[in-house]
Design a protein around this motif. Structure first.
Motif, mmCIF file in Angstrom:
data_model
loop_
_atom_site.group_PDB
_atom_site.id
_atom_site.type_symbol
_atom_site.label_atom_id
_atom_site.label_comp_id
_atom_site.label_asym_id
_atom_site.label_seq_id
_atom_site.Cartn_x
_atom_site.Cartn_y
_atom_site.Cartn_z
ATOM 1 N N LYS A 1 12.874 9.176 4.800
ATOM 2 C CA LYS A 1 13.158 7.740 4.891
ATOM 3 C C LYS A 1 14.650 7.444 4.735
ATOM 4 C CE LYS A 1 8.539 6.440 3.386
ATOM 5 N NZ LYS A 1 7.680 5.809 2.373
ATOM 6 N N SER B 1 2.836 4.775 -0.509
ATOM 7 C CA SER B 1 3.348 5.565 -1.627
ATOM 8 C C SER B 1 3.738 4.727 -2.837
ATOM 9 C CB SER B 1 4.550 6.380 -1.153
ATOM 10 O OG SER B 1 5.507 5.502 -0.576
ATOM 11 N N HIS C 1 9.691 0.016 8.561
ATOM 12 C CA HIS C 1 8.807 -1.152 8.432
ATOM 13 C C HIS C 1 8.556 -1.460 6.961
ATOM 14 C CE1 HIS C 1 5.174 1.543 7.990
ATOM 15 N NE2 HIS C 1 4.659 0.476 7.381
ATOM 16 N N ARG D 1 -4.515 -5.547 10.874
ATOM 17 C CA ARG D 1 -3.985 -5.775 9.531
ATOM 18 C C ARG D 1 -3.671 -7.251 9.329
ATOM 19 N NH1 ARG D 1 -0.049 -1.233 8.085
ATOM 20 N NH2 ARG D 1 -1.075 0.633 8.817
ATOM 21 N N ASP E 1 0.475 -6.736 2.376
ATOM 22 C CA ASP E 1 -0.255 -6.496 3.625
ATOM 23 C C ASP E 1 -1.538 -5.756 3.300
ATOM 24 O OD1 ASP E 1 0.939 -3.952 3.084
ATOM 25 O OD2 ASP E 1 0.819 -3.417 5.213
ATOM 26 N N ASN F 1 -5.760 -0.883 1.408
ATOM 27 C CA ASN F 1 -4.705 -0.949 0.390
ATOM 28 C C ASN F 1 -5.281 -1.396 -0.951
ATOM 29 O OD1 ASN F 1 -2.692 -0.038 2.053
ATOM 30 N ND2 ASN F 1 -1.899 -2.073 2.583
ATOM 31 N N LYS G 1 1.142 1.827 13.464
ATOM 32 C CA LYS G 1 0.619 2.783 12.482
ATOM 33 C C LYS G 1 -0.852 2.422 12.257
ATOM 34 C CE LYS G 1 1.314 4.052 7.601
ATOM 35 N NZ LYS G 1 2.161 3.838 6.403
ATOM 36 N N GLY H 1 0.858 -1.190 0.000
ATOM 37 C CA GLY H 1 0.000 0.000 0.000
ATOM 38 C C GLY H 1 0.892 1.236 0.000
ATOM 39 N N ARG I 1 -4.979 -3.713 5.361
ATOM 40 C CA ARG I 1 -5.649 -3.264 6.583
ATOM 41 C C ARG I 1 -7.019 -3.954 6.638
ATOM 42 N NH1 ARG I 1 -3.734 2.083 5.182
ATOM 43 N NH2 ARG I 1 -1.480 2.049 5.504
HETATM 44 O O1 LIG Z 1 1.069 0.975 6.315
HETATM 45 C C1 LIG Z 1 1.746 0.747 5.344
HETATM 46 O O2 LIG Z 1 2.920 1.423 5.175
HETATM 47 C C2 LIG Z 1 3.947 0.991 4.286
HETATM 48 C C3 LIG Z 1 4.767 2.211 3.911
HETATM 49 O O3 LIG Z 1 3.898 3.197 3.387
HETATM 50 P P1 LIG Z 1 4.448 4.548 2.752
HETATM 51 O O4 LIG Z 1 3.218 5.382 2.455
HETATM 52 O O5 LIG Z 1 5.353 5.189 3.760
HETATM 53 O O6 LIG Z 1 5.186 4.182 1.503
HETATM 54 C C4 LIG Z 1 3.384 0.263 3.084
HETATM 55 O O7 LIG Z 1 4.431 -0.285 2.324
HETATM 56 C C5 LIG Z 1 2.410 -0.798 3.559
HETATM 57 O O8 LIG Z 1 1.924 -1.562 2.484
HETATM 58 C C6 LIG Z 1 1.261 -0.111 4.251
HETATM 59 O O9 LIG Z 1 0.248 -0.991 4.691
#
Ligand SMILES: O=C1O[C@H](COP(=O)(O)O)[C@@H](O)[C@H](O)[C@H]1O
Length: 317
Positions: free
Chosen positions: A277, A113, A223, A254, A141, A153, A249, A111, A143
């Motif tokens: 990041k 970005s 993560h 999830r 993954d 997602n 988060k 999910g 939610r």
């Molecule tokens: O909660 C989640 O976060 C990760 C990272 O998300 P980002 O928006 O910082 O790229 C995501 O890879 C994961 O699939 C999602 O459920």
């Protein structure tokens, strides 16, 4: 043939390849070497336009080659736009290869970005040239919310990607959102086992499903999937899919693939953008003072790992 852009994956500039040890947490490269490589790649950048490309080569046993086992590549781009173009080309290349080899292409989405980084796939030439009928789409993954919920997602991927390409609806494996977190994880694992039986999914030597391509994002805390730093789920060794009810988060409930499944993949693209990041990227690829291992440092596929970084994410290398 899907791949035809100027940023051909097969002809991309490779300054080296890093062979991974079984424990990917051990970086074999000193930050000075990484910096040198990056500077070198910036030199290349002037010749090929606005793209950086850095791949690192080193191993304890000497220089590794791409044929000597699992490899890790690092590519750095000056904009998210060039990153998205290269990611589309990479994905199209693998789609073509696996569709011809096995008559199916199993792709796992994250999910967040990541979905935005797939935006070039829904444009020409890829939208017309990829054999979408071979695609089977999964989530690393999800939610535990209804599919039309803003946190889903599935909804994110559907709105930004899946609704714009002709993937067969029966090849899109969303979770059963009527179940509890545990129920949805068990249900998803049963679905994967069924697909292994039907040979849609390969099985790795270690007995876990082997996806052709896993497209992973990473959170600012390092993560991946819903495997969070310090959470016991990062050590799950048996299950294919598990559930979490206390995600740091939101939302808290999830389901997630486990590391044995993630690391059975043939190819993993780790797509990371933004200076926010840079620290976990540094922990994984550069020198880190922190002895706590982040989930992203545990990504170590049987096949090939390619990091797609923008300048911000690579800024501490
Ligand atoms: O909660 C989640 O976060 C990760 C990272 O998300 P980002 O928006 O910082 O790229 C995501 O890879 C994961 O699939 C999602 O459920």
């Amino acid at each position: 043939m899907a791949s035809s852009s100027a940023l051909s994956f097969s002809t991309c500039l490779r300054l080296g390849v890093r062979r991974r040890l079984h424990n990917p947490c051990i970086s074999l490269i000193s930050p000075a070497v990484v910096q040198k490589r990056l500077n070198h790649s910036i030199g290349f950048n002037k010749e090929i336009g606005n793209r950086f490309n850095c791949v690192i080569k080193a191993s304890t046993a000497g220089m590794a080659t791409e044929t000597s086992g699992a490899v890790e590549k690092v590519e750095v781009f000056d904009t998210e736009e060039t990153l998205a173009a290269s990611l589309a080309n990479y994905t199209a290349h693998l789609s073509d290869m696996f569709s011809k080899q096995r008559g199916a292409f199993t792709v796992v989405l994250s999910g967040g970005s990541l979905i935005k980084s797939l935006r070039k796939l829904v444009e020409p030439p890829y939208v017309d040239s990829i054999d979408w009928s071979k695609w089977h789409v999964f989530w690393v993954d999800e939610r535990v919310v209804p599919k039309d919920h803003e946190d889903s997602n599935y909804k994110l991927a559907f709105d930004g990607f899946l609704s714009q390409v002709p993937i067969l609806p029966g090849h899109v494996y969303a979770i059963n959102d009527a179940l509890s977190a545990e129920g949805a994880a068990d249900d998803y694992e049963i679905c994967l086992r069924h697909l292994v039986k039907n040979s849609v999914l390969d099985l790795s030597v270690s007995g876990f499903p082997k996806f052709d391509l896993m497209l992973l994002g990473m959170g600012p805390d390092g993560h991946v999937a819903s495997l969070f730093p310090g959470h016991p789920l990062v050590n799950e060794k048996e299950k294919w899919v598990t559930s979490i009810k206390d995600s740091p988060k939101p939302p808290p409930e999830r389901i997630t693939f486990t590391f044995p499944v993630i690391n059975s993949s043939a190819y993993i693209a780790l797509v990371v953008c933004g200076a926010g990041k840079a620290r976990p990227v540094q922990a994984a690829l550069g020198k880190s003072e922190n002895s706590n291992i982040l989930p992203v440092q545990m990504v170590s596929p049987e096949g090939e790992l390619t990091w797609f970084l923008d300048e911000g994410a690579a800024s501490k290398l």
